[in-house]
Enzyme design. Structure first.
Site, PDB file in Angstrom:
ATOM      1  N   SER A 145       0.845  -1.197   0.000  1.00 23.17           N
ATOM      2  CA  SER A 145       0.000   0.000   0.000  1.00 23.17           C
ATOM      3  C   SER A 145       0.873   1.237   0.000  1.00 23.17           C
ATOM      4  O   SER A 145       1.974   1.248   0.576  1.00 23.17           O
ATOM      5  CB  SER A 145      -0.905   0.039   1.229  1.00 23.17           C
ATOM      6  OG  SER A 145      -1.610   1.270   1.291  1.00 23.17           O
ATOM      7  N   TYR A 158      -2.180  -0.443  10.345  1.00 20.10           N
ATOM      8  CA  TYR A 158      -2.324  -0.946   8.972  1.00 20.10           C
ATOM      9  C   TYR A 158      -1.099  -0.557   8.144  1.00 20.10           C
ATOM     10  O   TYR A 158      -0.543  -1.388   7.408  1.00 20.10           O
ATOM     11  CB  TYR A 158      -3.584  -0.380   8.335  1.00 20.10           C
ATOM     12  CG  TYR A 158      -3.714  -0.692   6.858  1.00 20.10           C
ATOM     13  CD1 TYR A 158      -4.220  -1.916   6.427  1.00 20.10           C
ATOM     14  CD2 TYR A 158      -3.335   0.243   5.897  1.00 20.10           C
ATOM     15  CE1 TYR A 158      -4.333  -2.207   5.071  1.00 20.10           C
ATOM     16  CE2 TYR A 158      -3.444  -0.036   4.546  1.00 20.10           C
ATOM     17  CZ  TYR A 158      -3.945  -1.258   4.138  1.00 20.10           C
ATOM     18  OH  TYR A 158      -4.054  -1.539   2.786  1.00 20.10           O
TER      19      TYR A 158
END
Length: 254
Positions: A145, A158
């Site tokens: 990501s 995350y």
């Protein structure tokens, strides 16, 4: 139908929606036999039916990847059986994204994020990579990501989990690459299918980037097809940014 992945088998985790679904559909469209994995049998069935209607081959393989070695190994074994005995391509896509800050993240939430986003792909790769090597080679595509390299004040755990995935990508390339298993990753930007009204709740995050707007899951799927195919035969340990320029280009807020 294409032929870039013809004759190969692929397991895609988290394949019942968004990026995972797009990857499963793209793989099948290029000739791969795909194991569509996820928790929802209803959504999994819909993905499989769509692939078959388009002329592809797919089966649903249920899994709840909780980070345990048991769950990952069970999925590896089930997918291999479903795909005729062997998995040629693994896409580690399943993940969760609690948007908590550091001070609001509970120990339980932290452990859950690391279990699903890091431990599950770790043990799934451990279960499948040796068999790929023994069979002569394979490809693993991890989903990272953009937030792994550009700090945000939310979703902190995350972000850390995706940083770990990118590090594992390089380590696995060193570990399994010499045995013929290529390991690479994709770092998506803000990517999601638009809402029914055409809008996107995170559109502001892409303001000022070259793309100027969120991307579509198909953009990630095309990159995954490339990394899984022979076209990327000389690509090892790389993280491919498919983010509309979010990380690599200076963002000028409009």
């Amino acid at each position: 139908m294409g032929t870039r992945l013809s004759g190969r088998t692929a397991l895609v985790t988290g394949a019942t929606s968004n990026i995972g679904r797009a990857i499963a559909e793209a793989f099948a469209a290029e000739g791969a036999r795909v194991a569509v994995s996820g928790r929802s049998a209803e959504r999994g069935k819909a993905v499989v039916e769509g692939i078959r209607a388009a002329g592809g081959t797919a089966e649903f393989v249920p899994a709840d990847l909780d980070g345990s070695e048991r769950a990952s190994r069970a999925l590896a074994e089930s997918a291999a059986r479903t795909l005729g005995g062997h998995v040629d391509i693994l896409v580690n896509n399943a993940g969760i994204f609690p948007a908590d800050t550091t001070t609001t993240t509970t120990p339980e939430t932290f452990d859950r994020i690391m279990a699903v986003n890091v431990k599950a792909p770790f043990f799934l790769t451990a279960a499948l990579a040796p068999a790929m090597a023994q069979a002569g080679g394979g490809a693993i595509v991890n989903l990272g990501s953009w937030v792994a390299r550009l700090g945000l004040p939310v979703g902190v755990a995350y972000s850390a989990s995706k940083g770990a995935v990118e590090t594992l990508t390089r380590a696995w390339a060193a570990e399994f690459g010499p045995a013929g298993v290529r390991v690479n990753a994709i770092s998506p930007g803000v990517v999601q299918e638009p809402l029914p009204d055409g809008g996107h709740p995170a559109a502001g995050m892409m303001r000022g980037t070259p793309a100027g707007a969120p991307g579509h899951p198909a953009a990630i799927a095309r990159a995954a097809v490339y990394l899984a195919s022979d076209e990327a035969a000389f690509v090892h340990g790389t993280v491919v940014d498919v983010d509309g320029g979010r990380v690599g280009v200076a963002v000028v807020a409009a």
